[in-house]
Design an enzyme around this catalytic site. Sequence first.
Site, mmCIF file in Angstrom:
data_model
loop_
_atom_site.group_PDB
_atom_site.id
_atom_site.type_symbol
_atom_site.label_atom_id
_atom_site.label_comp_id
_atom_site.label_asym_id
_atom_site.label_seq_id
_atom_site.Cartn_x
_atom_site.Cartn_y
_atom_site.Cartn_z
ATOM 1 N N CYS A 1 0.814 -1.218 0.000
ATOM 2 C CA CYS A 1 0.000 0.000 0.000
ATOM 3 C C CYS A 1 0.844 1.262 0.000
ATOM 4 O O CYS A 1 0.356 2.334 -0.342
ATOM 5 C CB CYS A 1 -0.961 0.001 1.188
ATOM 6 S SG CYS A 1 -0.126 0.030 2.790
ATOM 7 N N ARG B 1 4.503 1.192 -1.002
ATOM 8 C CA ARG B 1 5.773 1.086 -1.727
ATOM 9 C C ARG B 1 5.645 0.128 -2.904
ATOM 10 O O ARG B 1 4.879 -0.838 -2.855
ATOM 11 C CB ARG B 1 6.908 0.649 -0.816
ATOM 12 C CG ARG B 1 6.926 -0.810 -0.443
ATOM 13 C CD ARG B 1 8.178 -1.197 0.331
ATOM 14 N NE ARG B 1 8.257 -0.477 1.601
ATOM 15 C CZ ARG B 1 9.235 0.384 1.908
ATOM 16 N NH1 ARG B 1 10.206 0.613 1.048
ATOM 17 N NH2 ARG B 1 9.241 0.991 3.080
ATOM 18 N N SER C 1 9.646 1.406 7.109
ATOM 19 C CA SER C 1 8.187 1.462 7.042
ATOM 20 C C SER C 1 7.647 2.784 7.569
ATOM 21 O O SER C 1 8.296 3.479 8.352
ATOM 22 C CB SER C 1 7.582 0.317 7.860
ATOM 23 O OG SER C 1 7.934 -0.927 7.313
ATOM 24 N N ALA D 1 5.395 -5.288 11.441
ATOM 25 C CA ALA D 1 5.786 -6.633 11.019
ATOM 26 C C ALA D 1 5.115 -7.083 9.731
ATOM 27 O O ALA D 1 5.511 -8.085 9.144
ATOM 28 C CB ALA D 1 5.459 -7.630 12.133
ATOM 29 N N GLY E 1 -13.390 -5.297 2.483
ATOM 30 C CA GLY E 1 -12.252 -6.046 1.962
ATOM 31 C C GLY E 1 -11.843 -7.135 2.939
ATOM 32 O O GLY E 1 -11.737 -6.886 4.145
ATOM 33 N N ALA E 2 -11.611 -8.343 2.431
ATOM 34 C CA ALA E 2 -11.262 -9.471 3.295
ATOM 35 C C ALA E 2 -9.913 -10.074 2.921
ATOM 36 O O ALA E 2 -9.651 -11.241 3.203
ATOM 37 C CB ALA E 2 -12.361 -10.542 3.223
ATOM 38 N N ALA F 1 -5.490 -9.526 2.952
ATOM 39 C CA ALA F 1 -4.533 -9.454 4.051
ATOM 40 C C ALA F 1 -4.719 -8.187 4.878
ATOM 41 O O ALA F 1 -4.735 -8.229 6.113
ATOM 42 C CB ALA F 1 -3.114 -9.517 3.494
#
Length: 429
Positions: free
Chosen positions: A50, A52, A109, A115, A189-190, A192
């Site tokens: 989302c 990079r 990040s 993680a 949305g389901a 990751a």
Amino acid sequence: MNLLSVGASYRTADVGTLERLTIAADEVPELLQKLVAQPFVGEAVVLSTCNRVEIYAAVSGFHGGLGDICSVLSAESGIPASELAGHLYVHYDEAAVRHSFRVSAGLDSMVVGEAQILGQLRDAYHAATEVDSAGRLMHELMQQALRVGKRAHSETGIDKAGQSVVTAALEVAESHLGTLDGKSALVIGAGAMGALSVATLTRAGVGPLRVTNRSAARADRLAEAYGATAVPFHDLDAALREVDLVVSATAATEPVLTRARLEAAAPLVVLDLAVPRDVAPDATGVAGVTVIDIDSLAAHRRAMPAAAETAAVEQIVAGEVDHFLGWLRGTDIAPTVAALRNRADDVVTAELRKLWSRRPDFTDEQRGDVSRTLHRVVQQLLHSPTVRVRQLAAEPGGDQYAALLRELFDLDVPHATQADAVPEIGGQA
């Protein structure tokens, strides 16, 4: 082959640019094949999240490899190369290794120490192995990067700064809602990111919590796992009007939350964690609706973790970079050592032919004894020097030993030219 990483992230590009660069999961295999079909690219791994988009590649030359990668990214995104260049960061060889390890450890990040990037990197590596775009260099780089990430989280407290972008987004949302405890929420949305959002919202005490997804089965499974309620996707408008907070993280290529939809649902706080964005560009100014997207999060980055934790991870990264470079230098000298041993065998074989021509009276048994003895003598003479040169080659500056062996013994060893190599291009990004 040399290592090259080229990418854009929340540090160098706004959401609009990242939207154009982002690569959907089902498009990654084709992109990988396009990359390795380029003349200077031998191996490739694509990491698209989302915030990079990065290409890790084994290239036969810096300038040629960079040109090939930029050309493919430009063609895929529709962004002219001249415009794209202003958003890209580039790392070469040692800098590329260090960057990949910092990414896996969560140091690069938006939420330092998160993680989630480790799983995303693992998925990127698996995608490359499935289409055979990862060779020996990428396999070693990705496996060690994943190990670095695991070490960072198991040996330090770096992840105490925050588990994910979702956590950071909820902190911003809480400043608008006053509290999350007891607030009703909807996750769209389901995948990751959606699953991570549901888990994080549950821990935060949000409720009632609803989940919707175009695939009803996935929404049902996710909702059941966390005690939430699955909502049919065609009932999205009604669900929006019943909640205080929405987290949208779909893989849709077109906006899911239109202006009309949000106007009908106000008041509402929306966390748009999707790339491309789920909120339509013209829907960000709707009265009573607060939209928090990746750009907003970049402006409200969480405080850095304790300096001691960051320093501990940086130390792990530095040590692992040295280890990887030692391995790399060792692989560089292997062809030279092999060529030296082959040269010795050729010399022995040629001398034996001369001997047999002069002494045709030797029996086959005598010839075998002489041949084995000479080969053993040569191999024993070469054993200690070749073992030692491999050890020296793995140390800093060890690349000179392979060159010296080639020069001393006039060895012809095919190897990639280093003429256009540069120590580092670009900075940490």
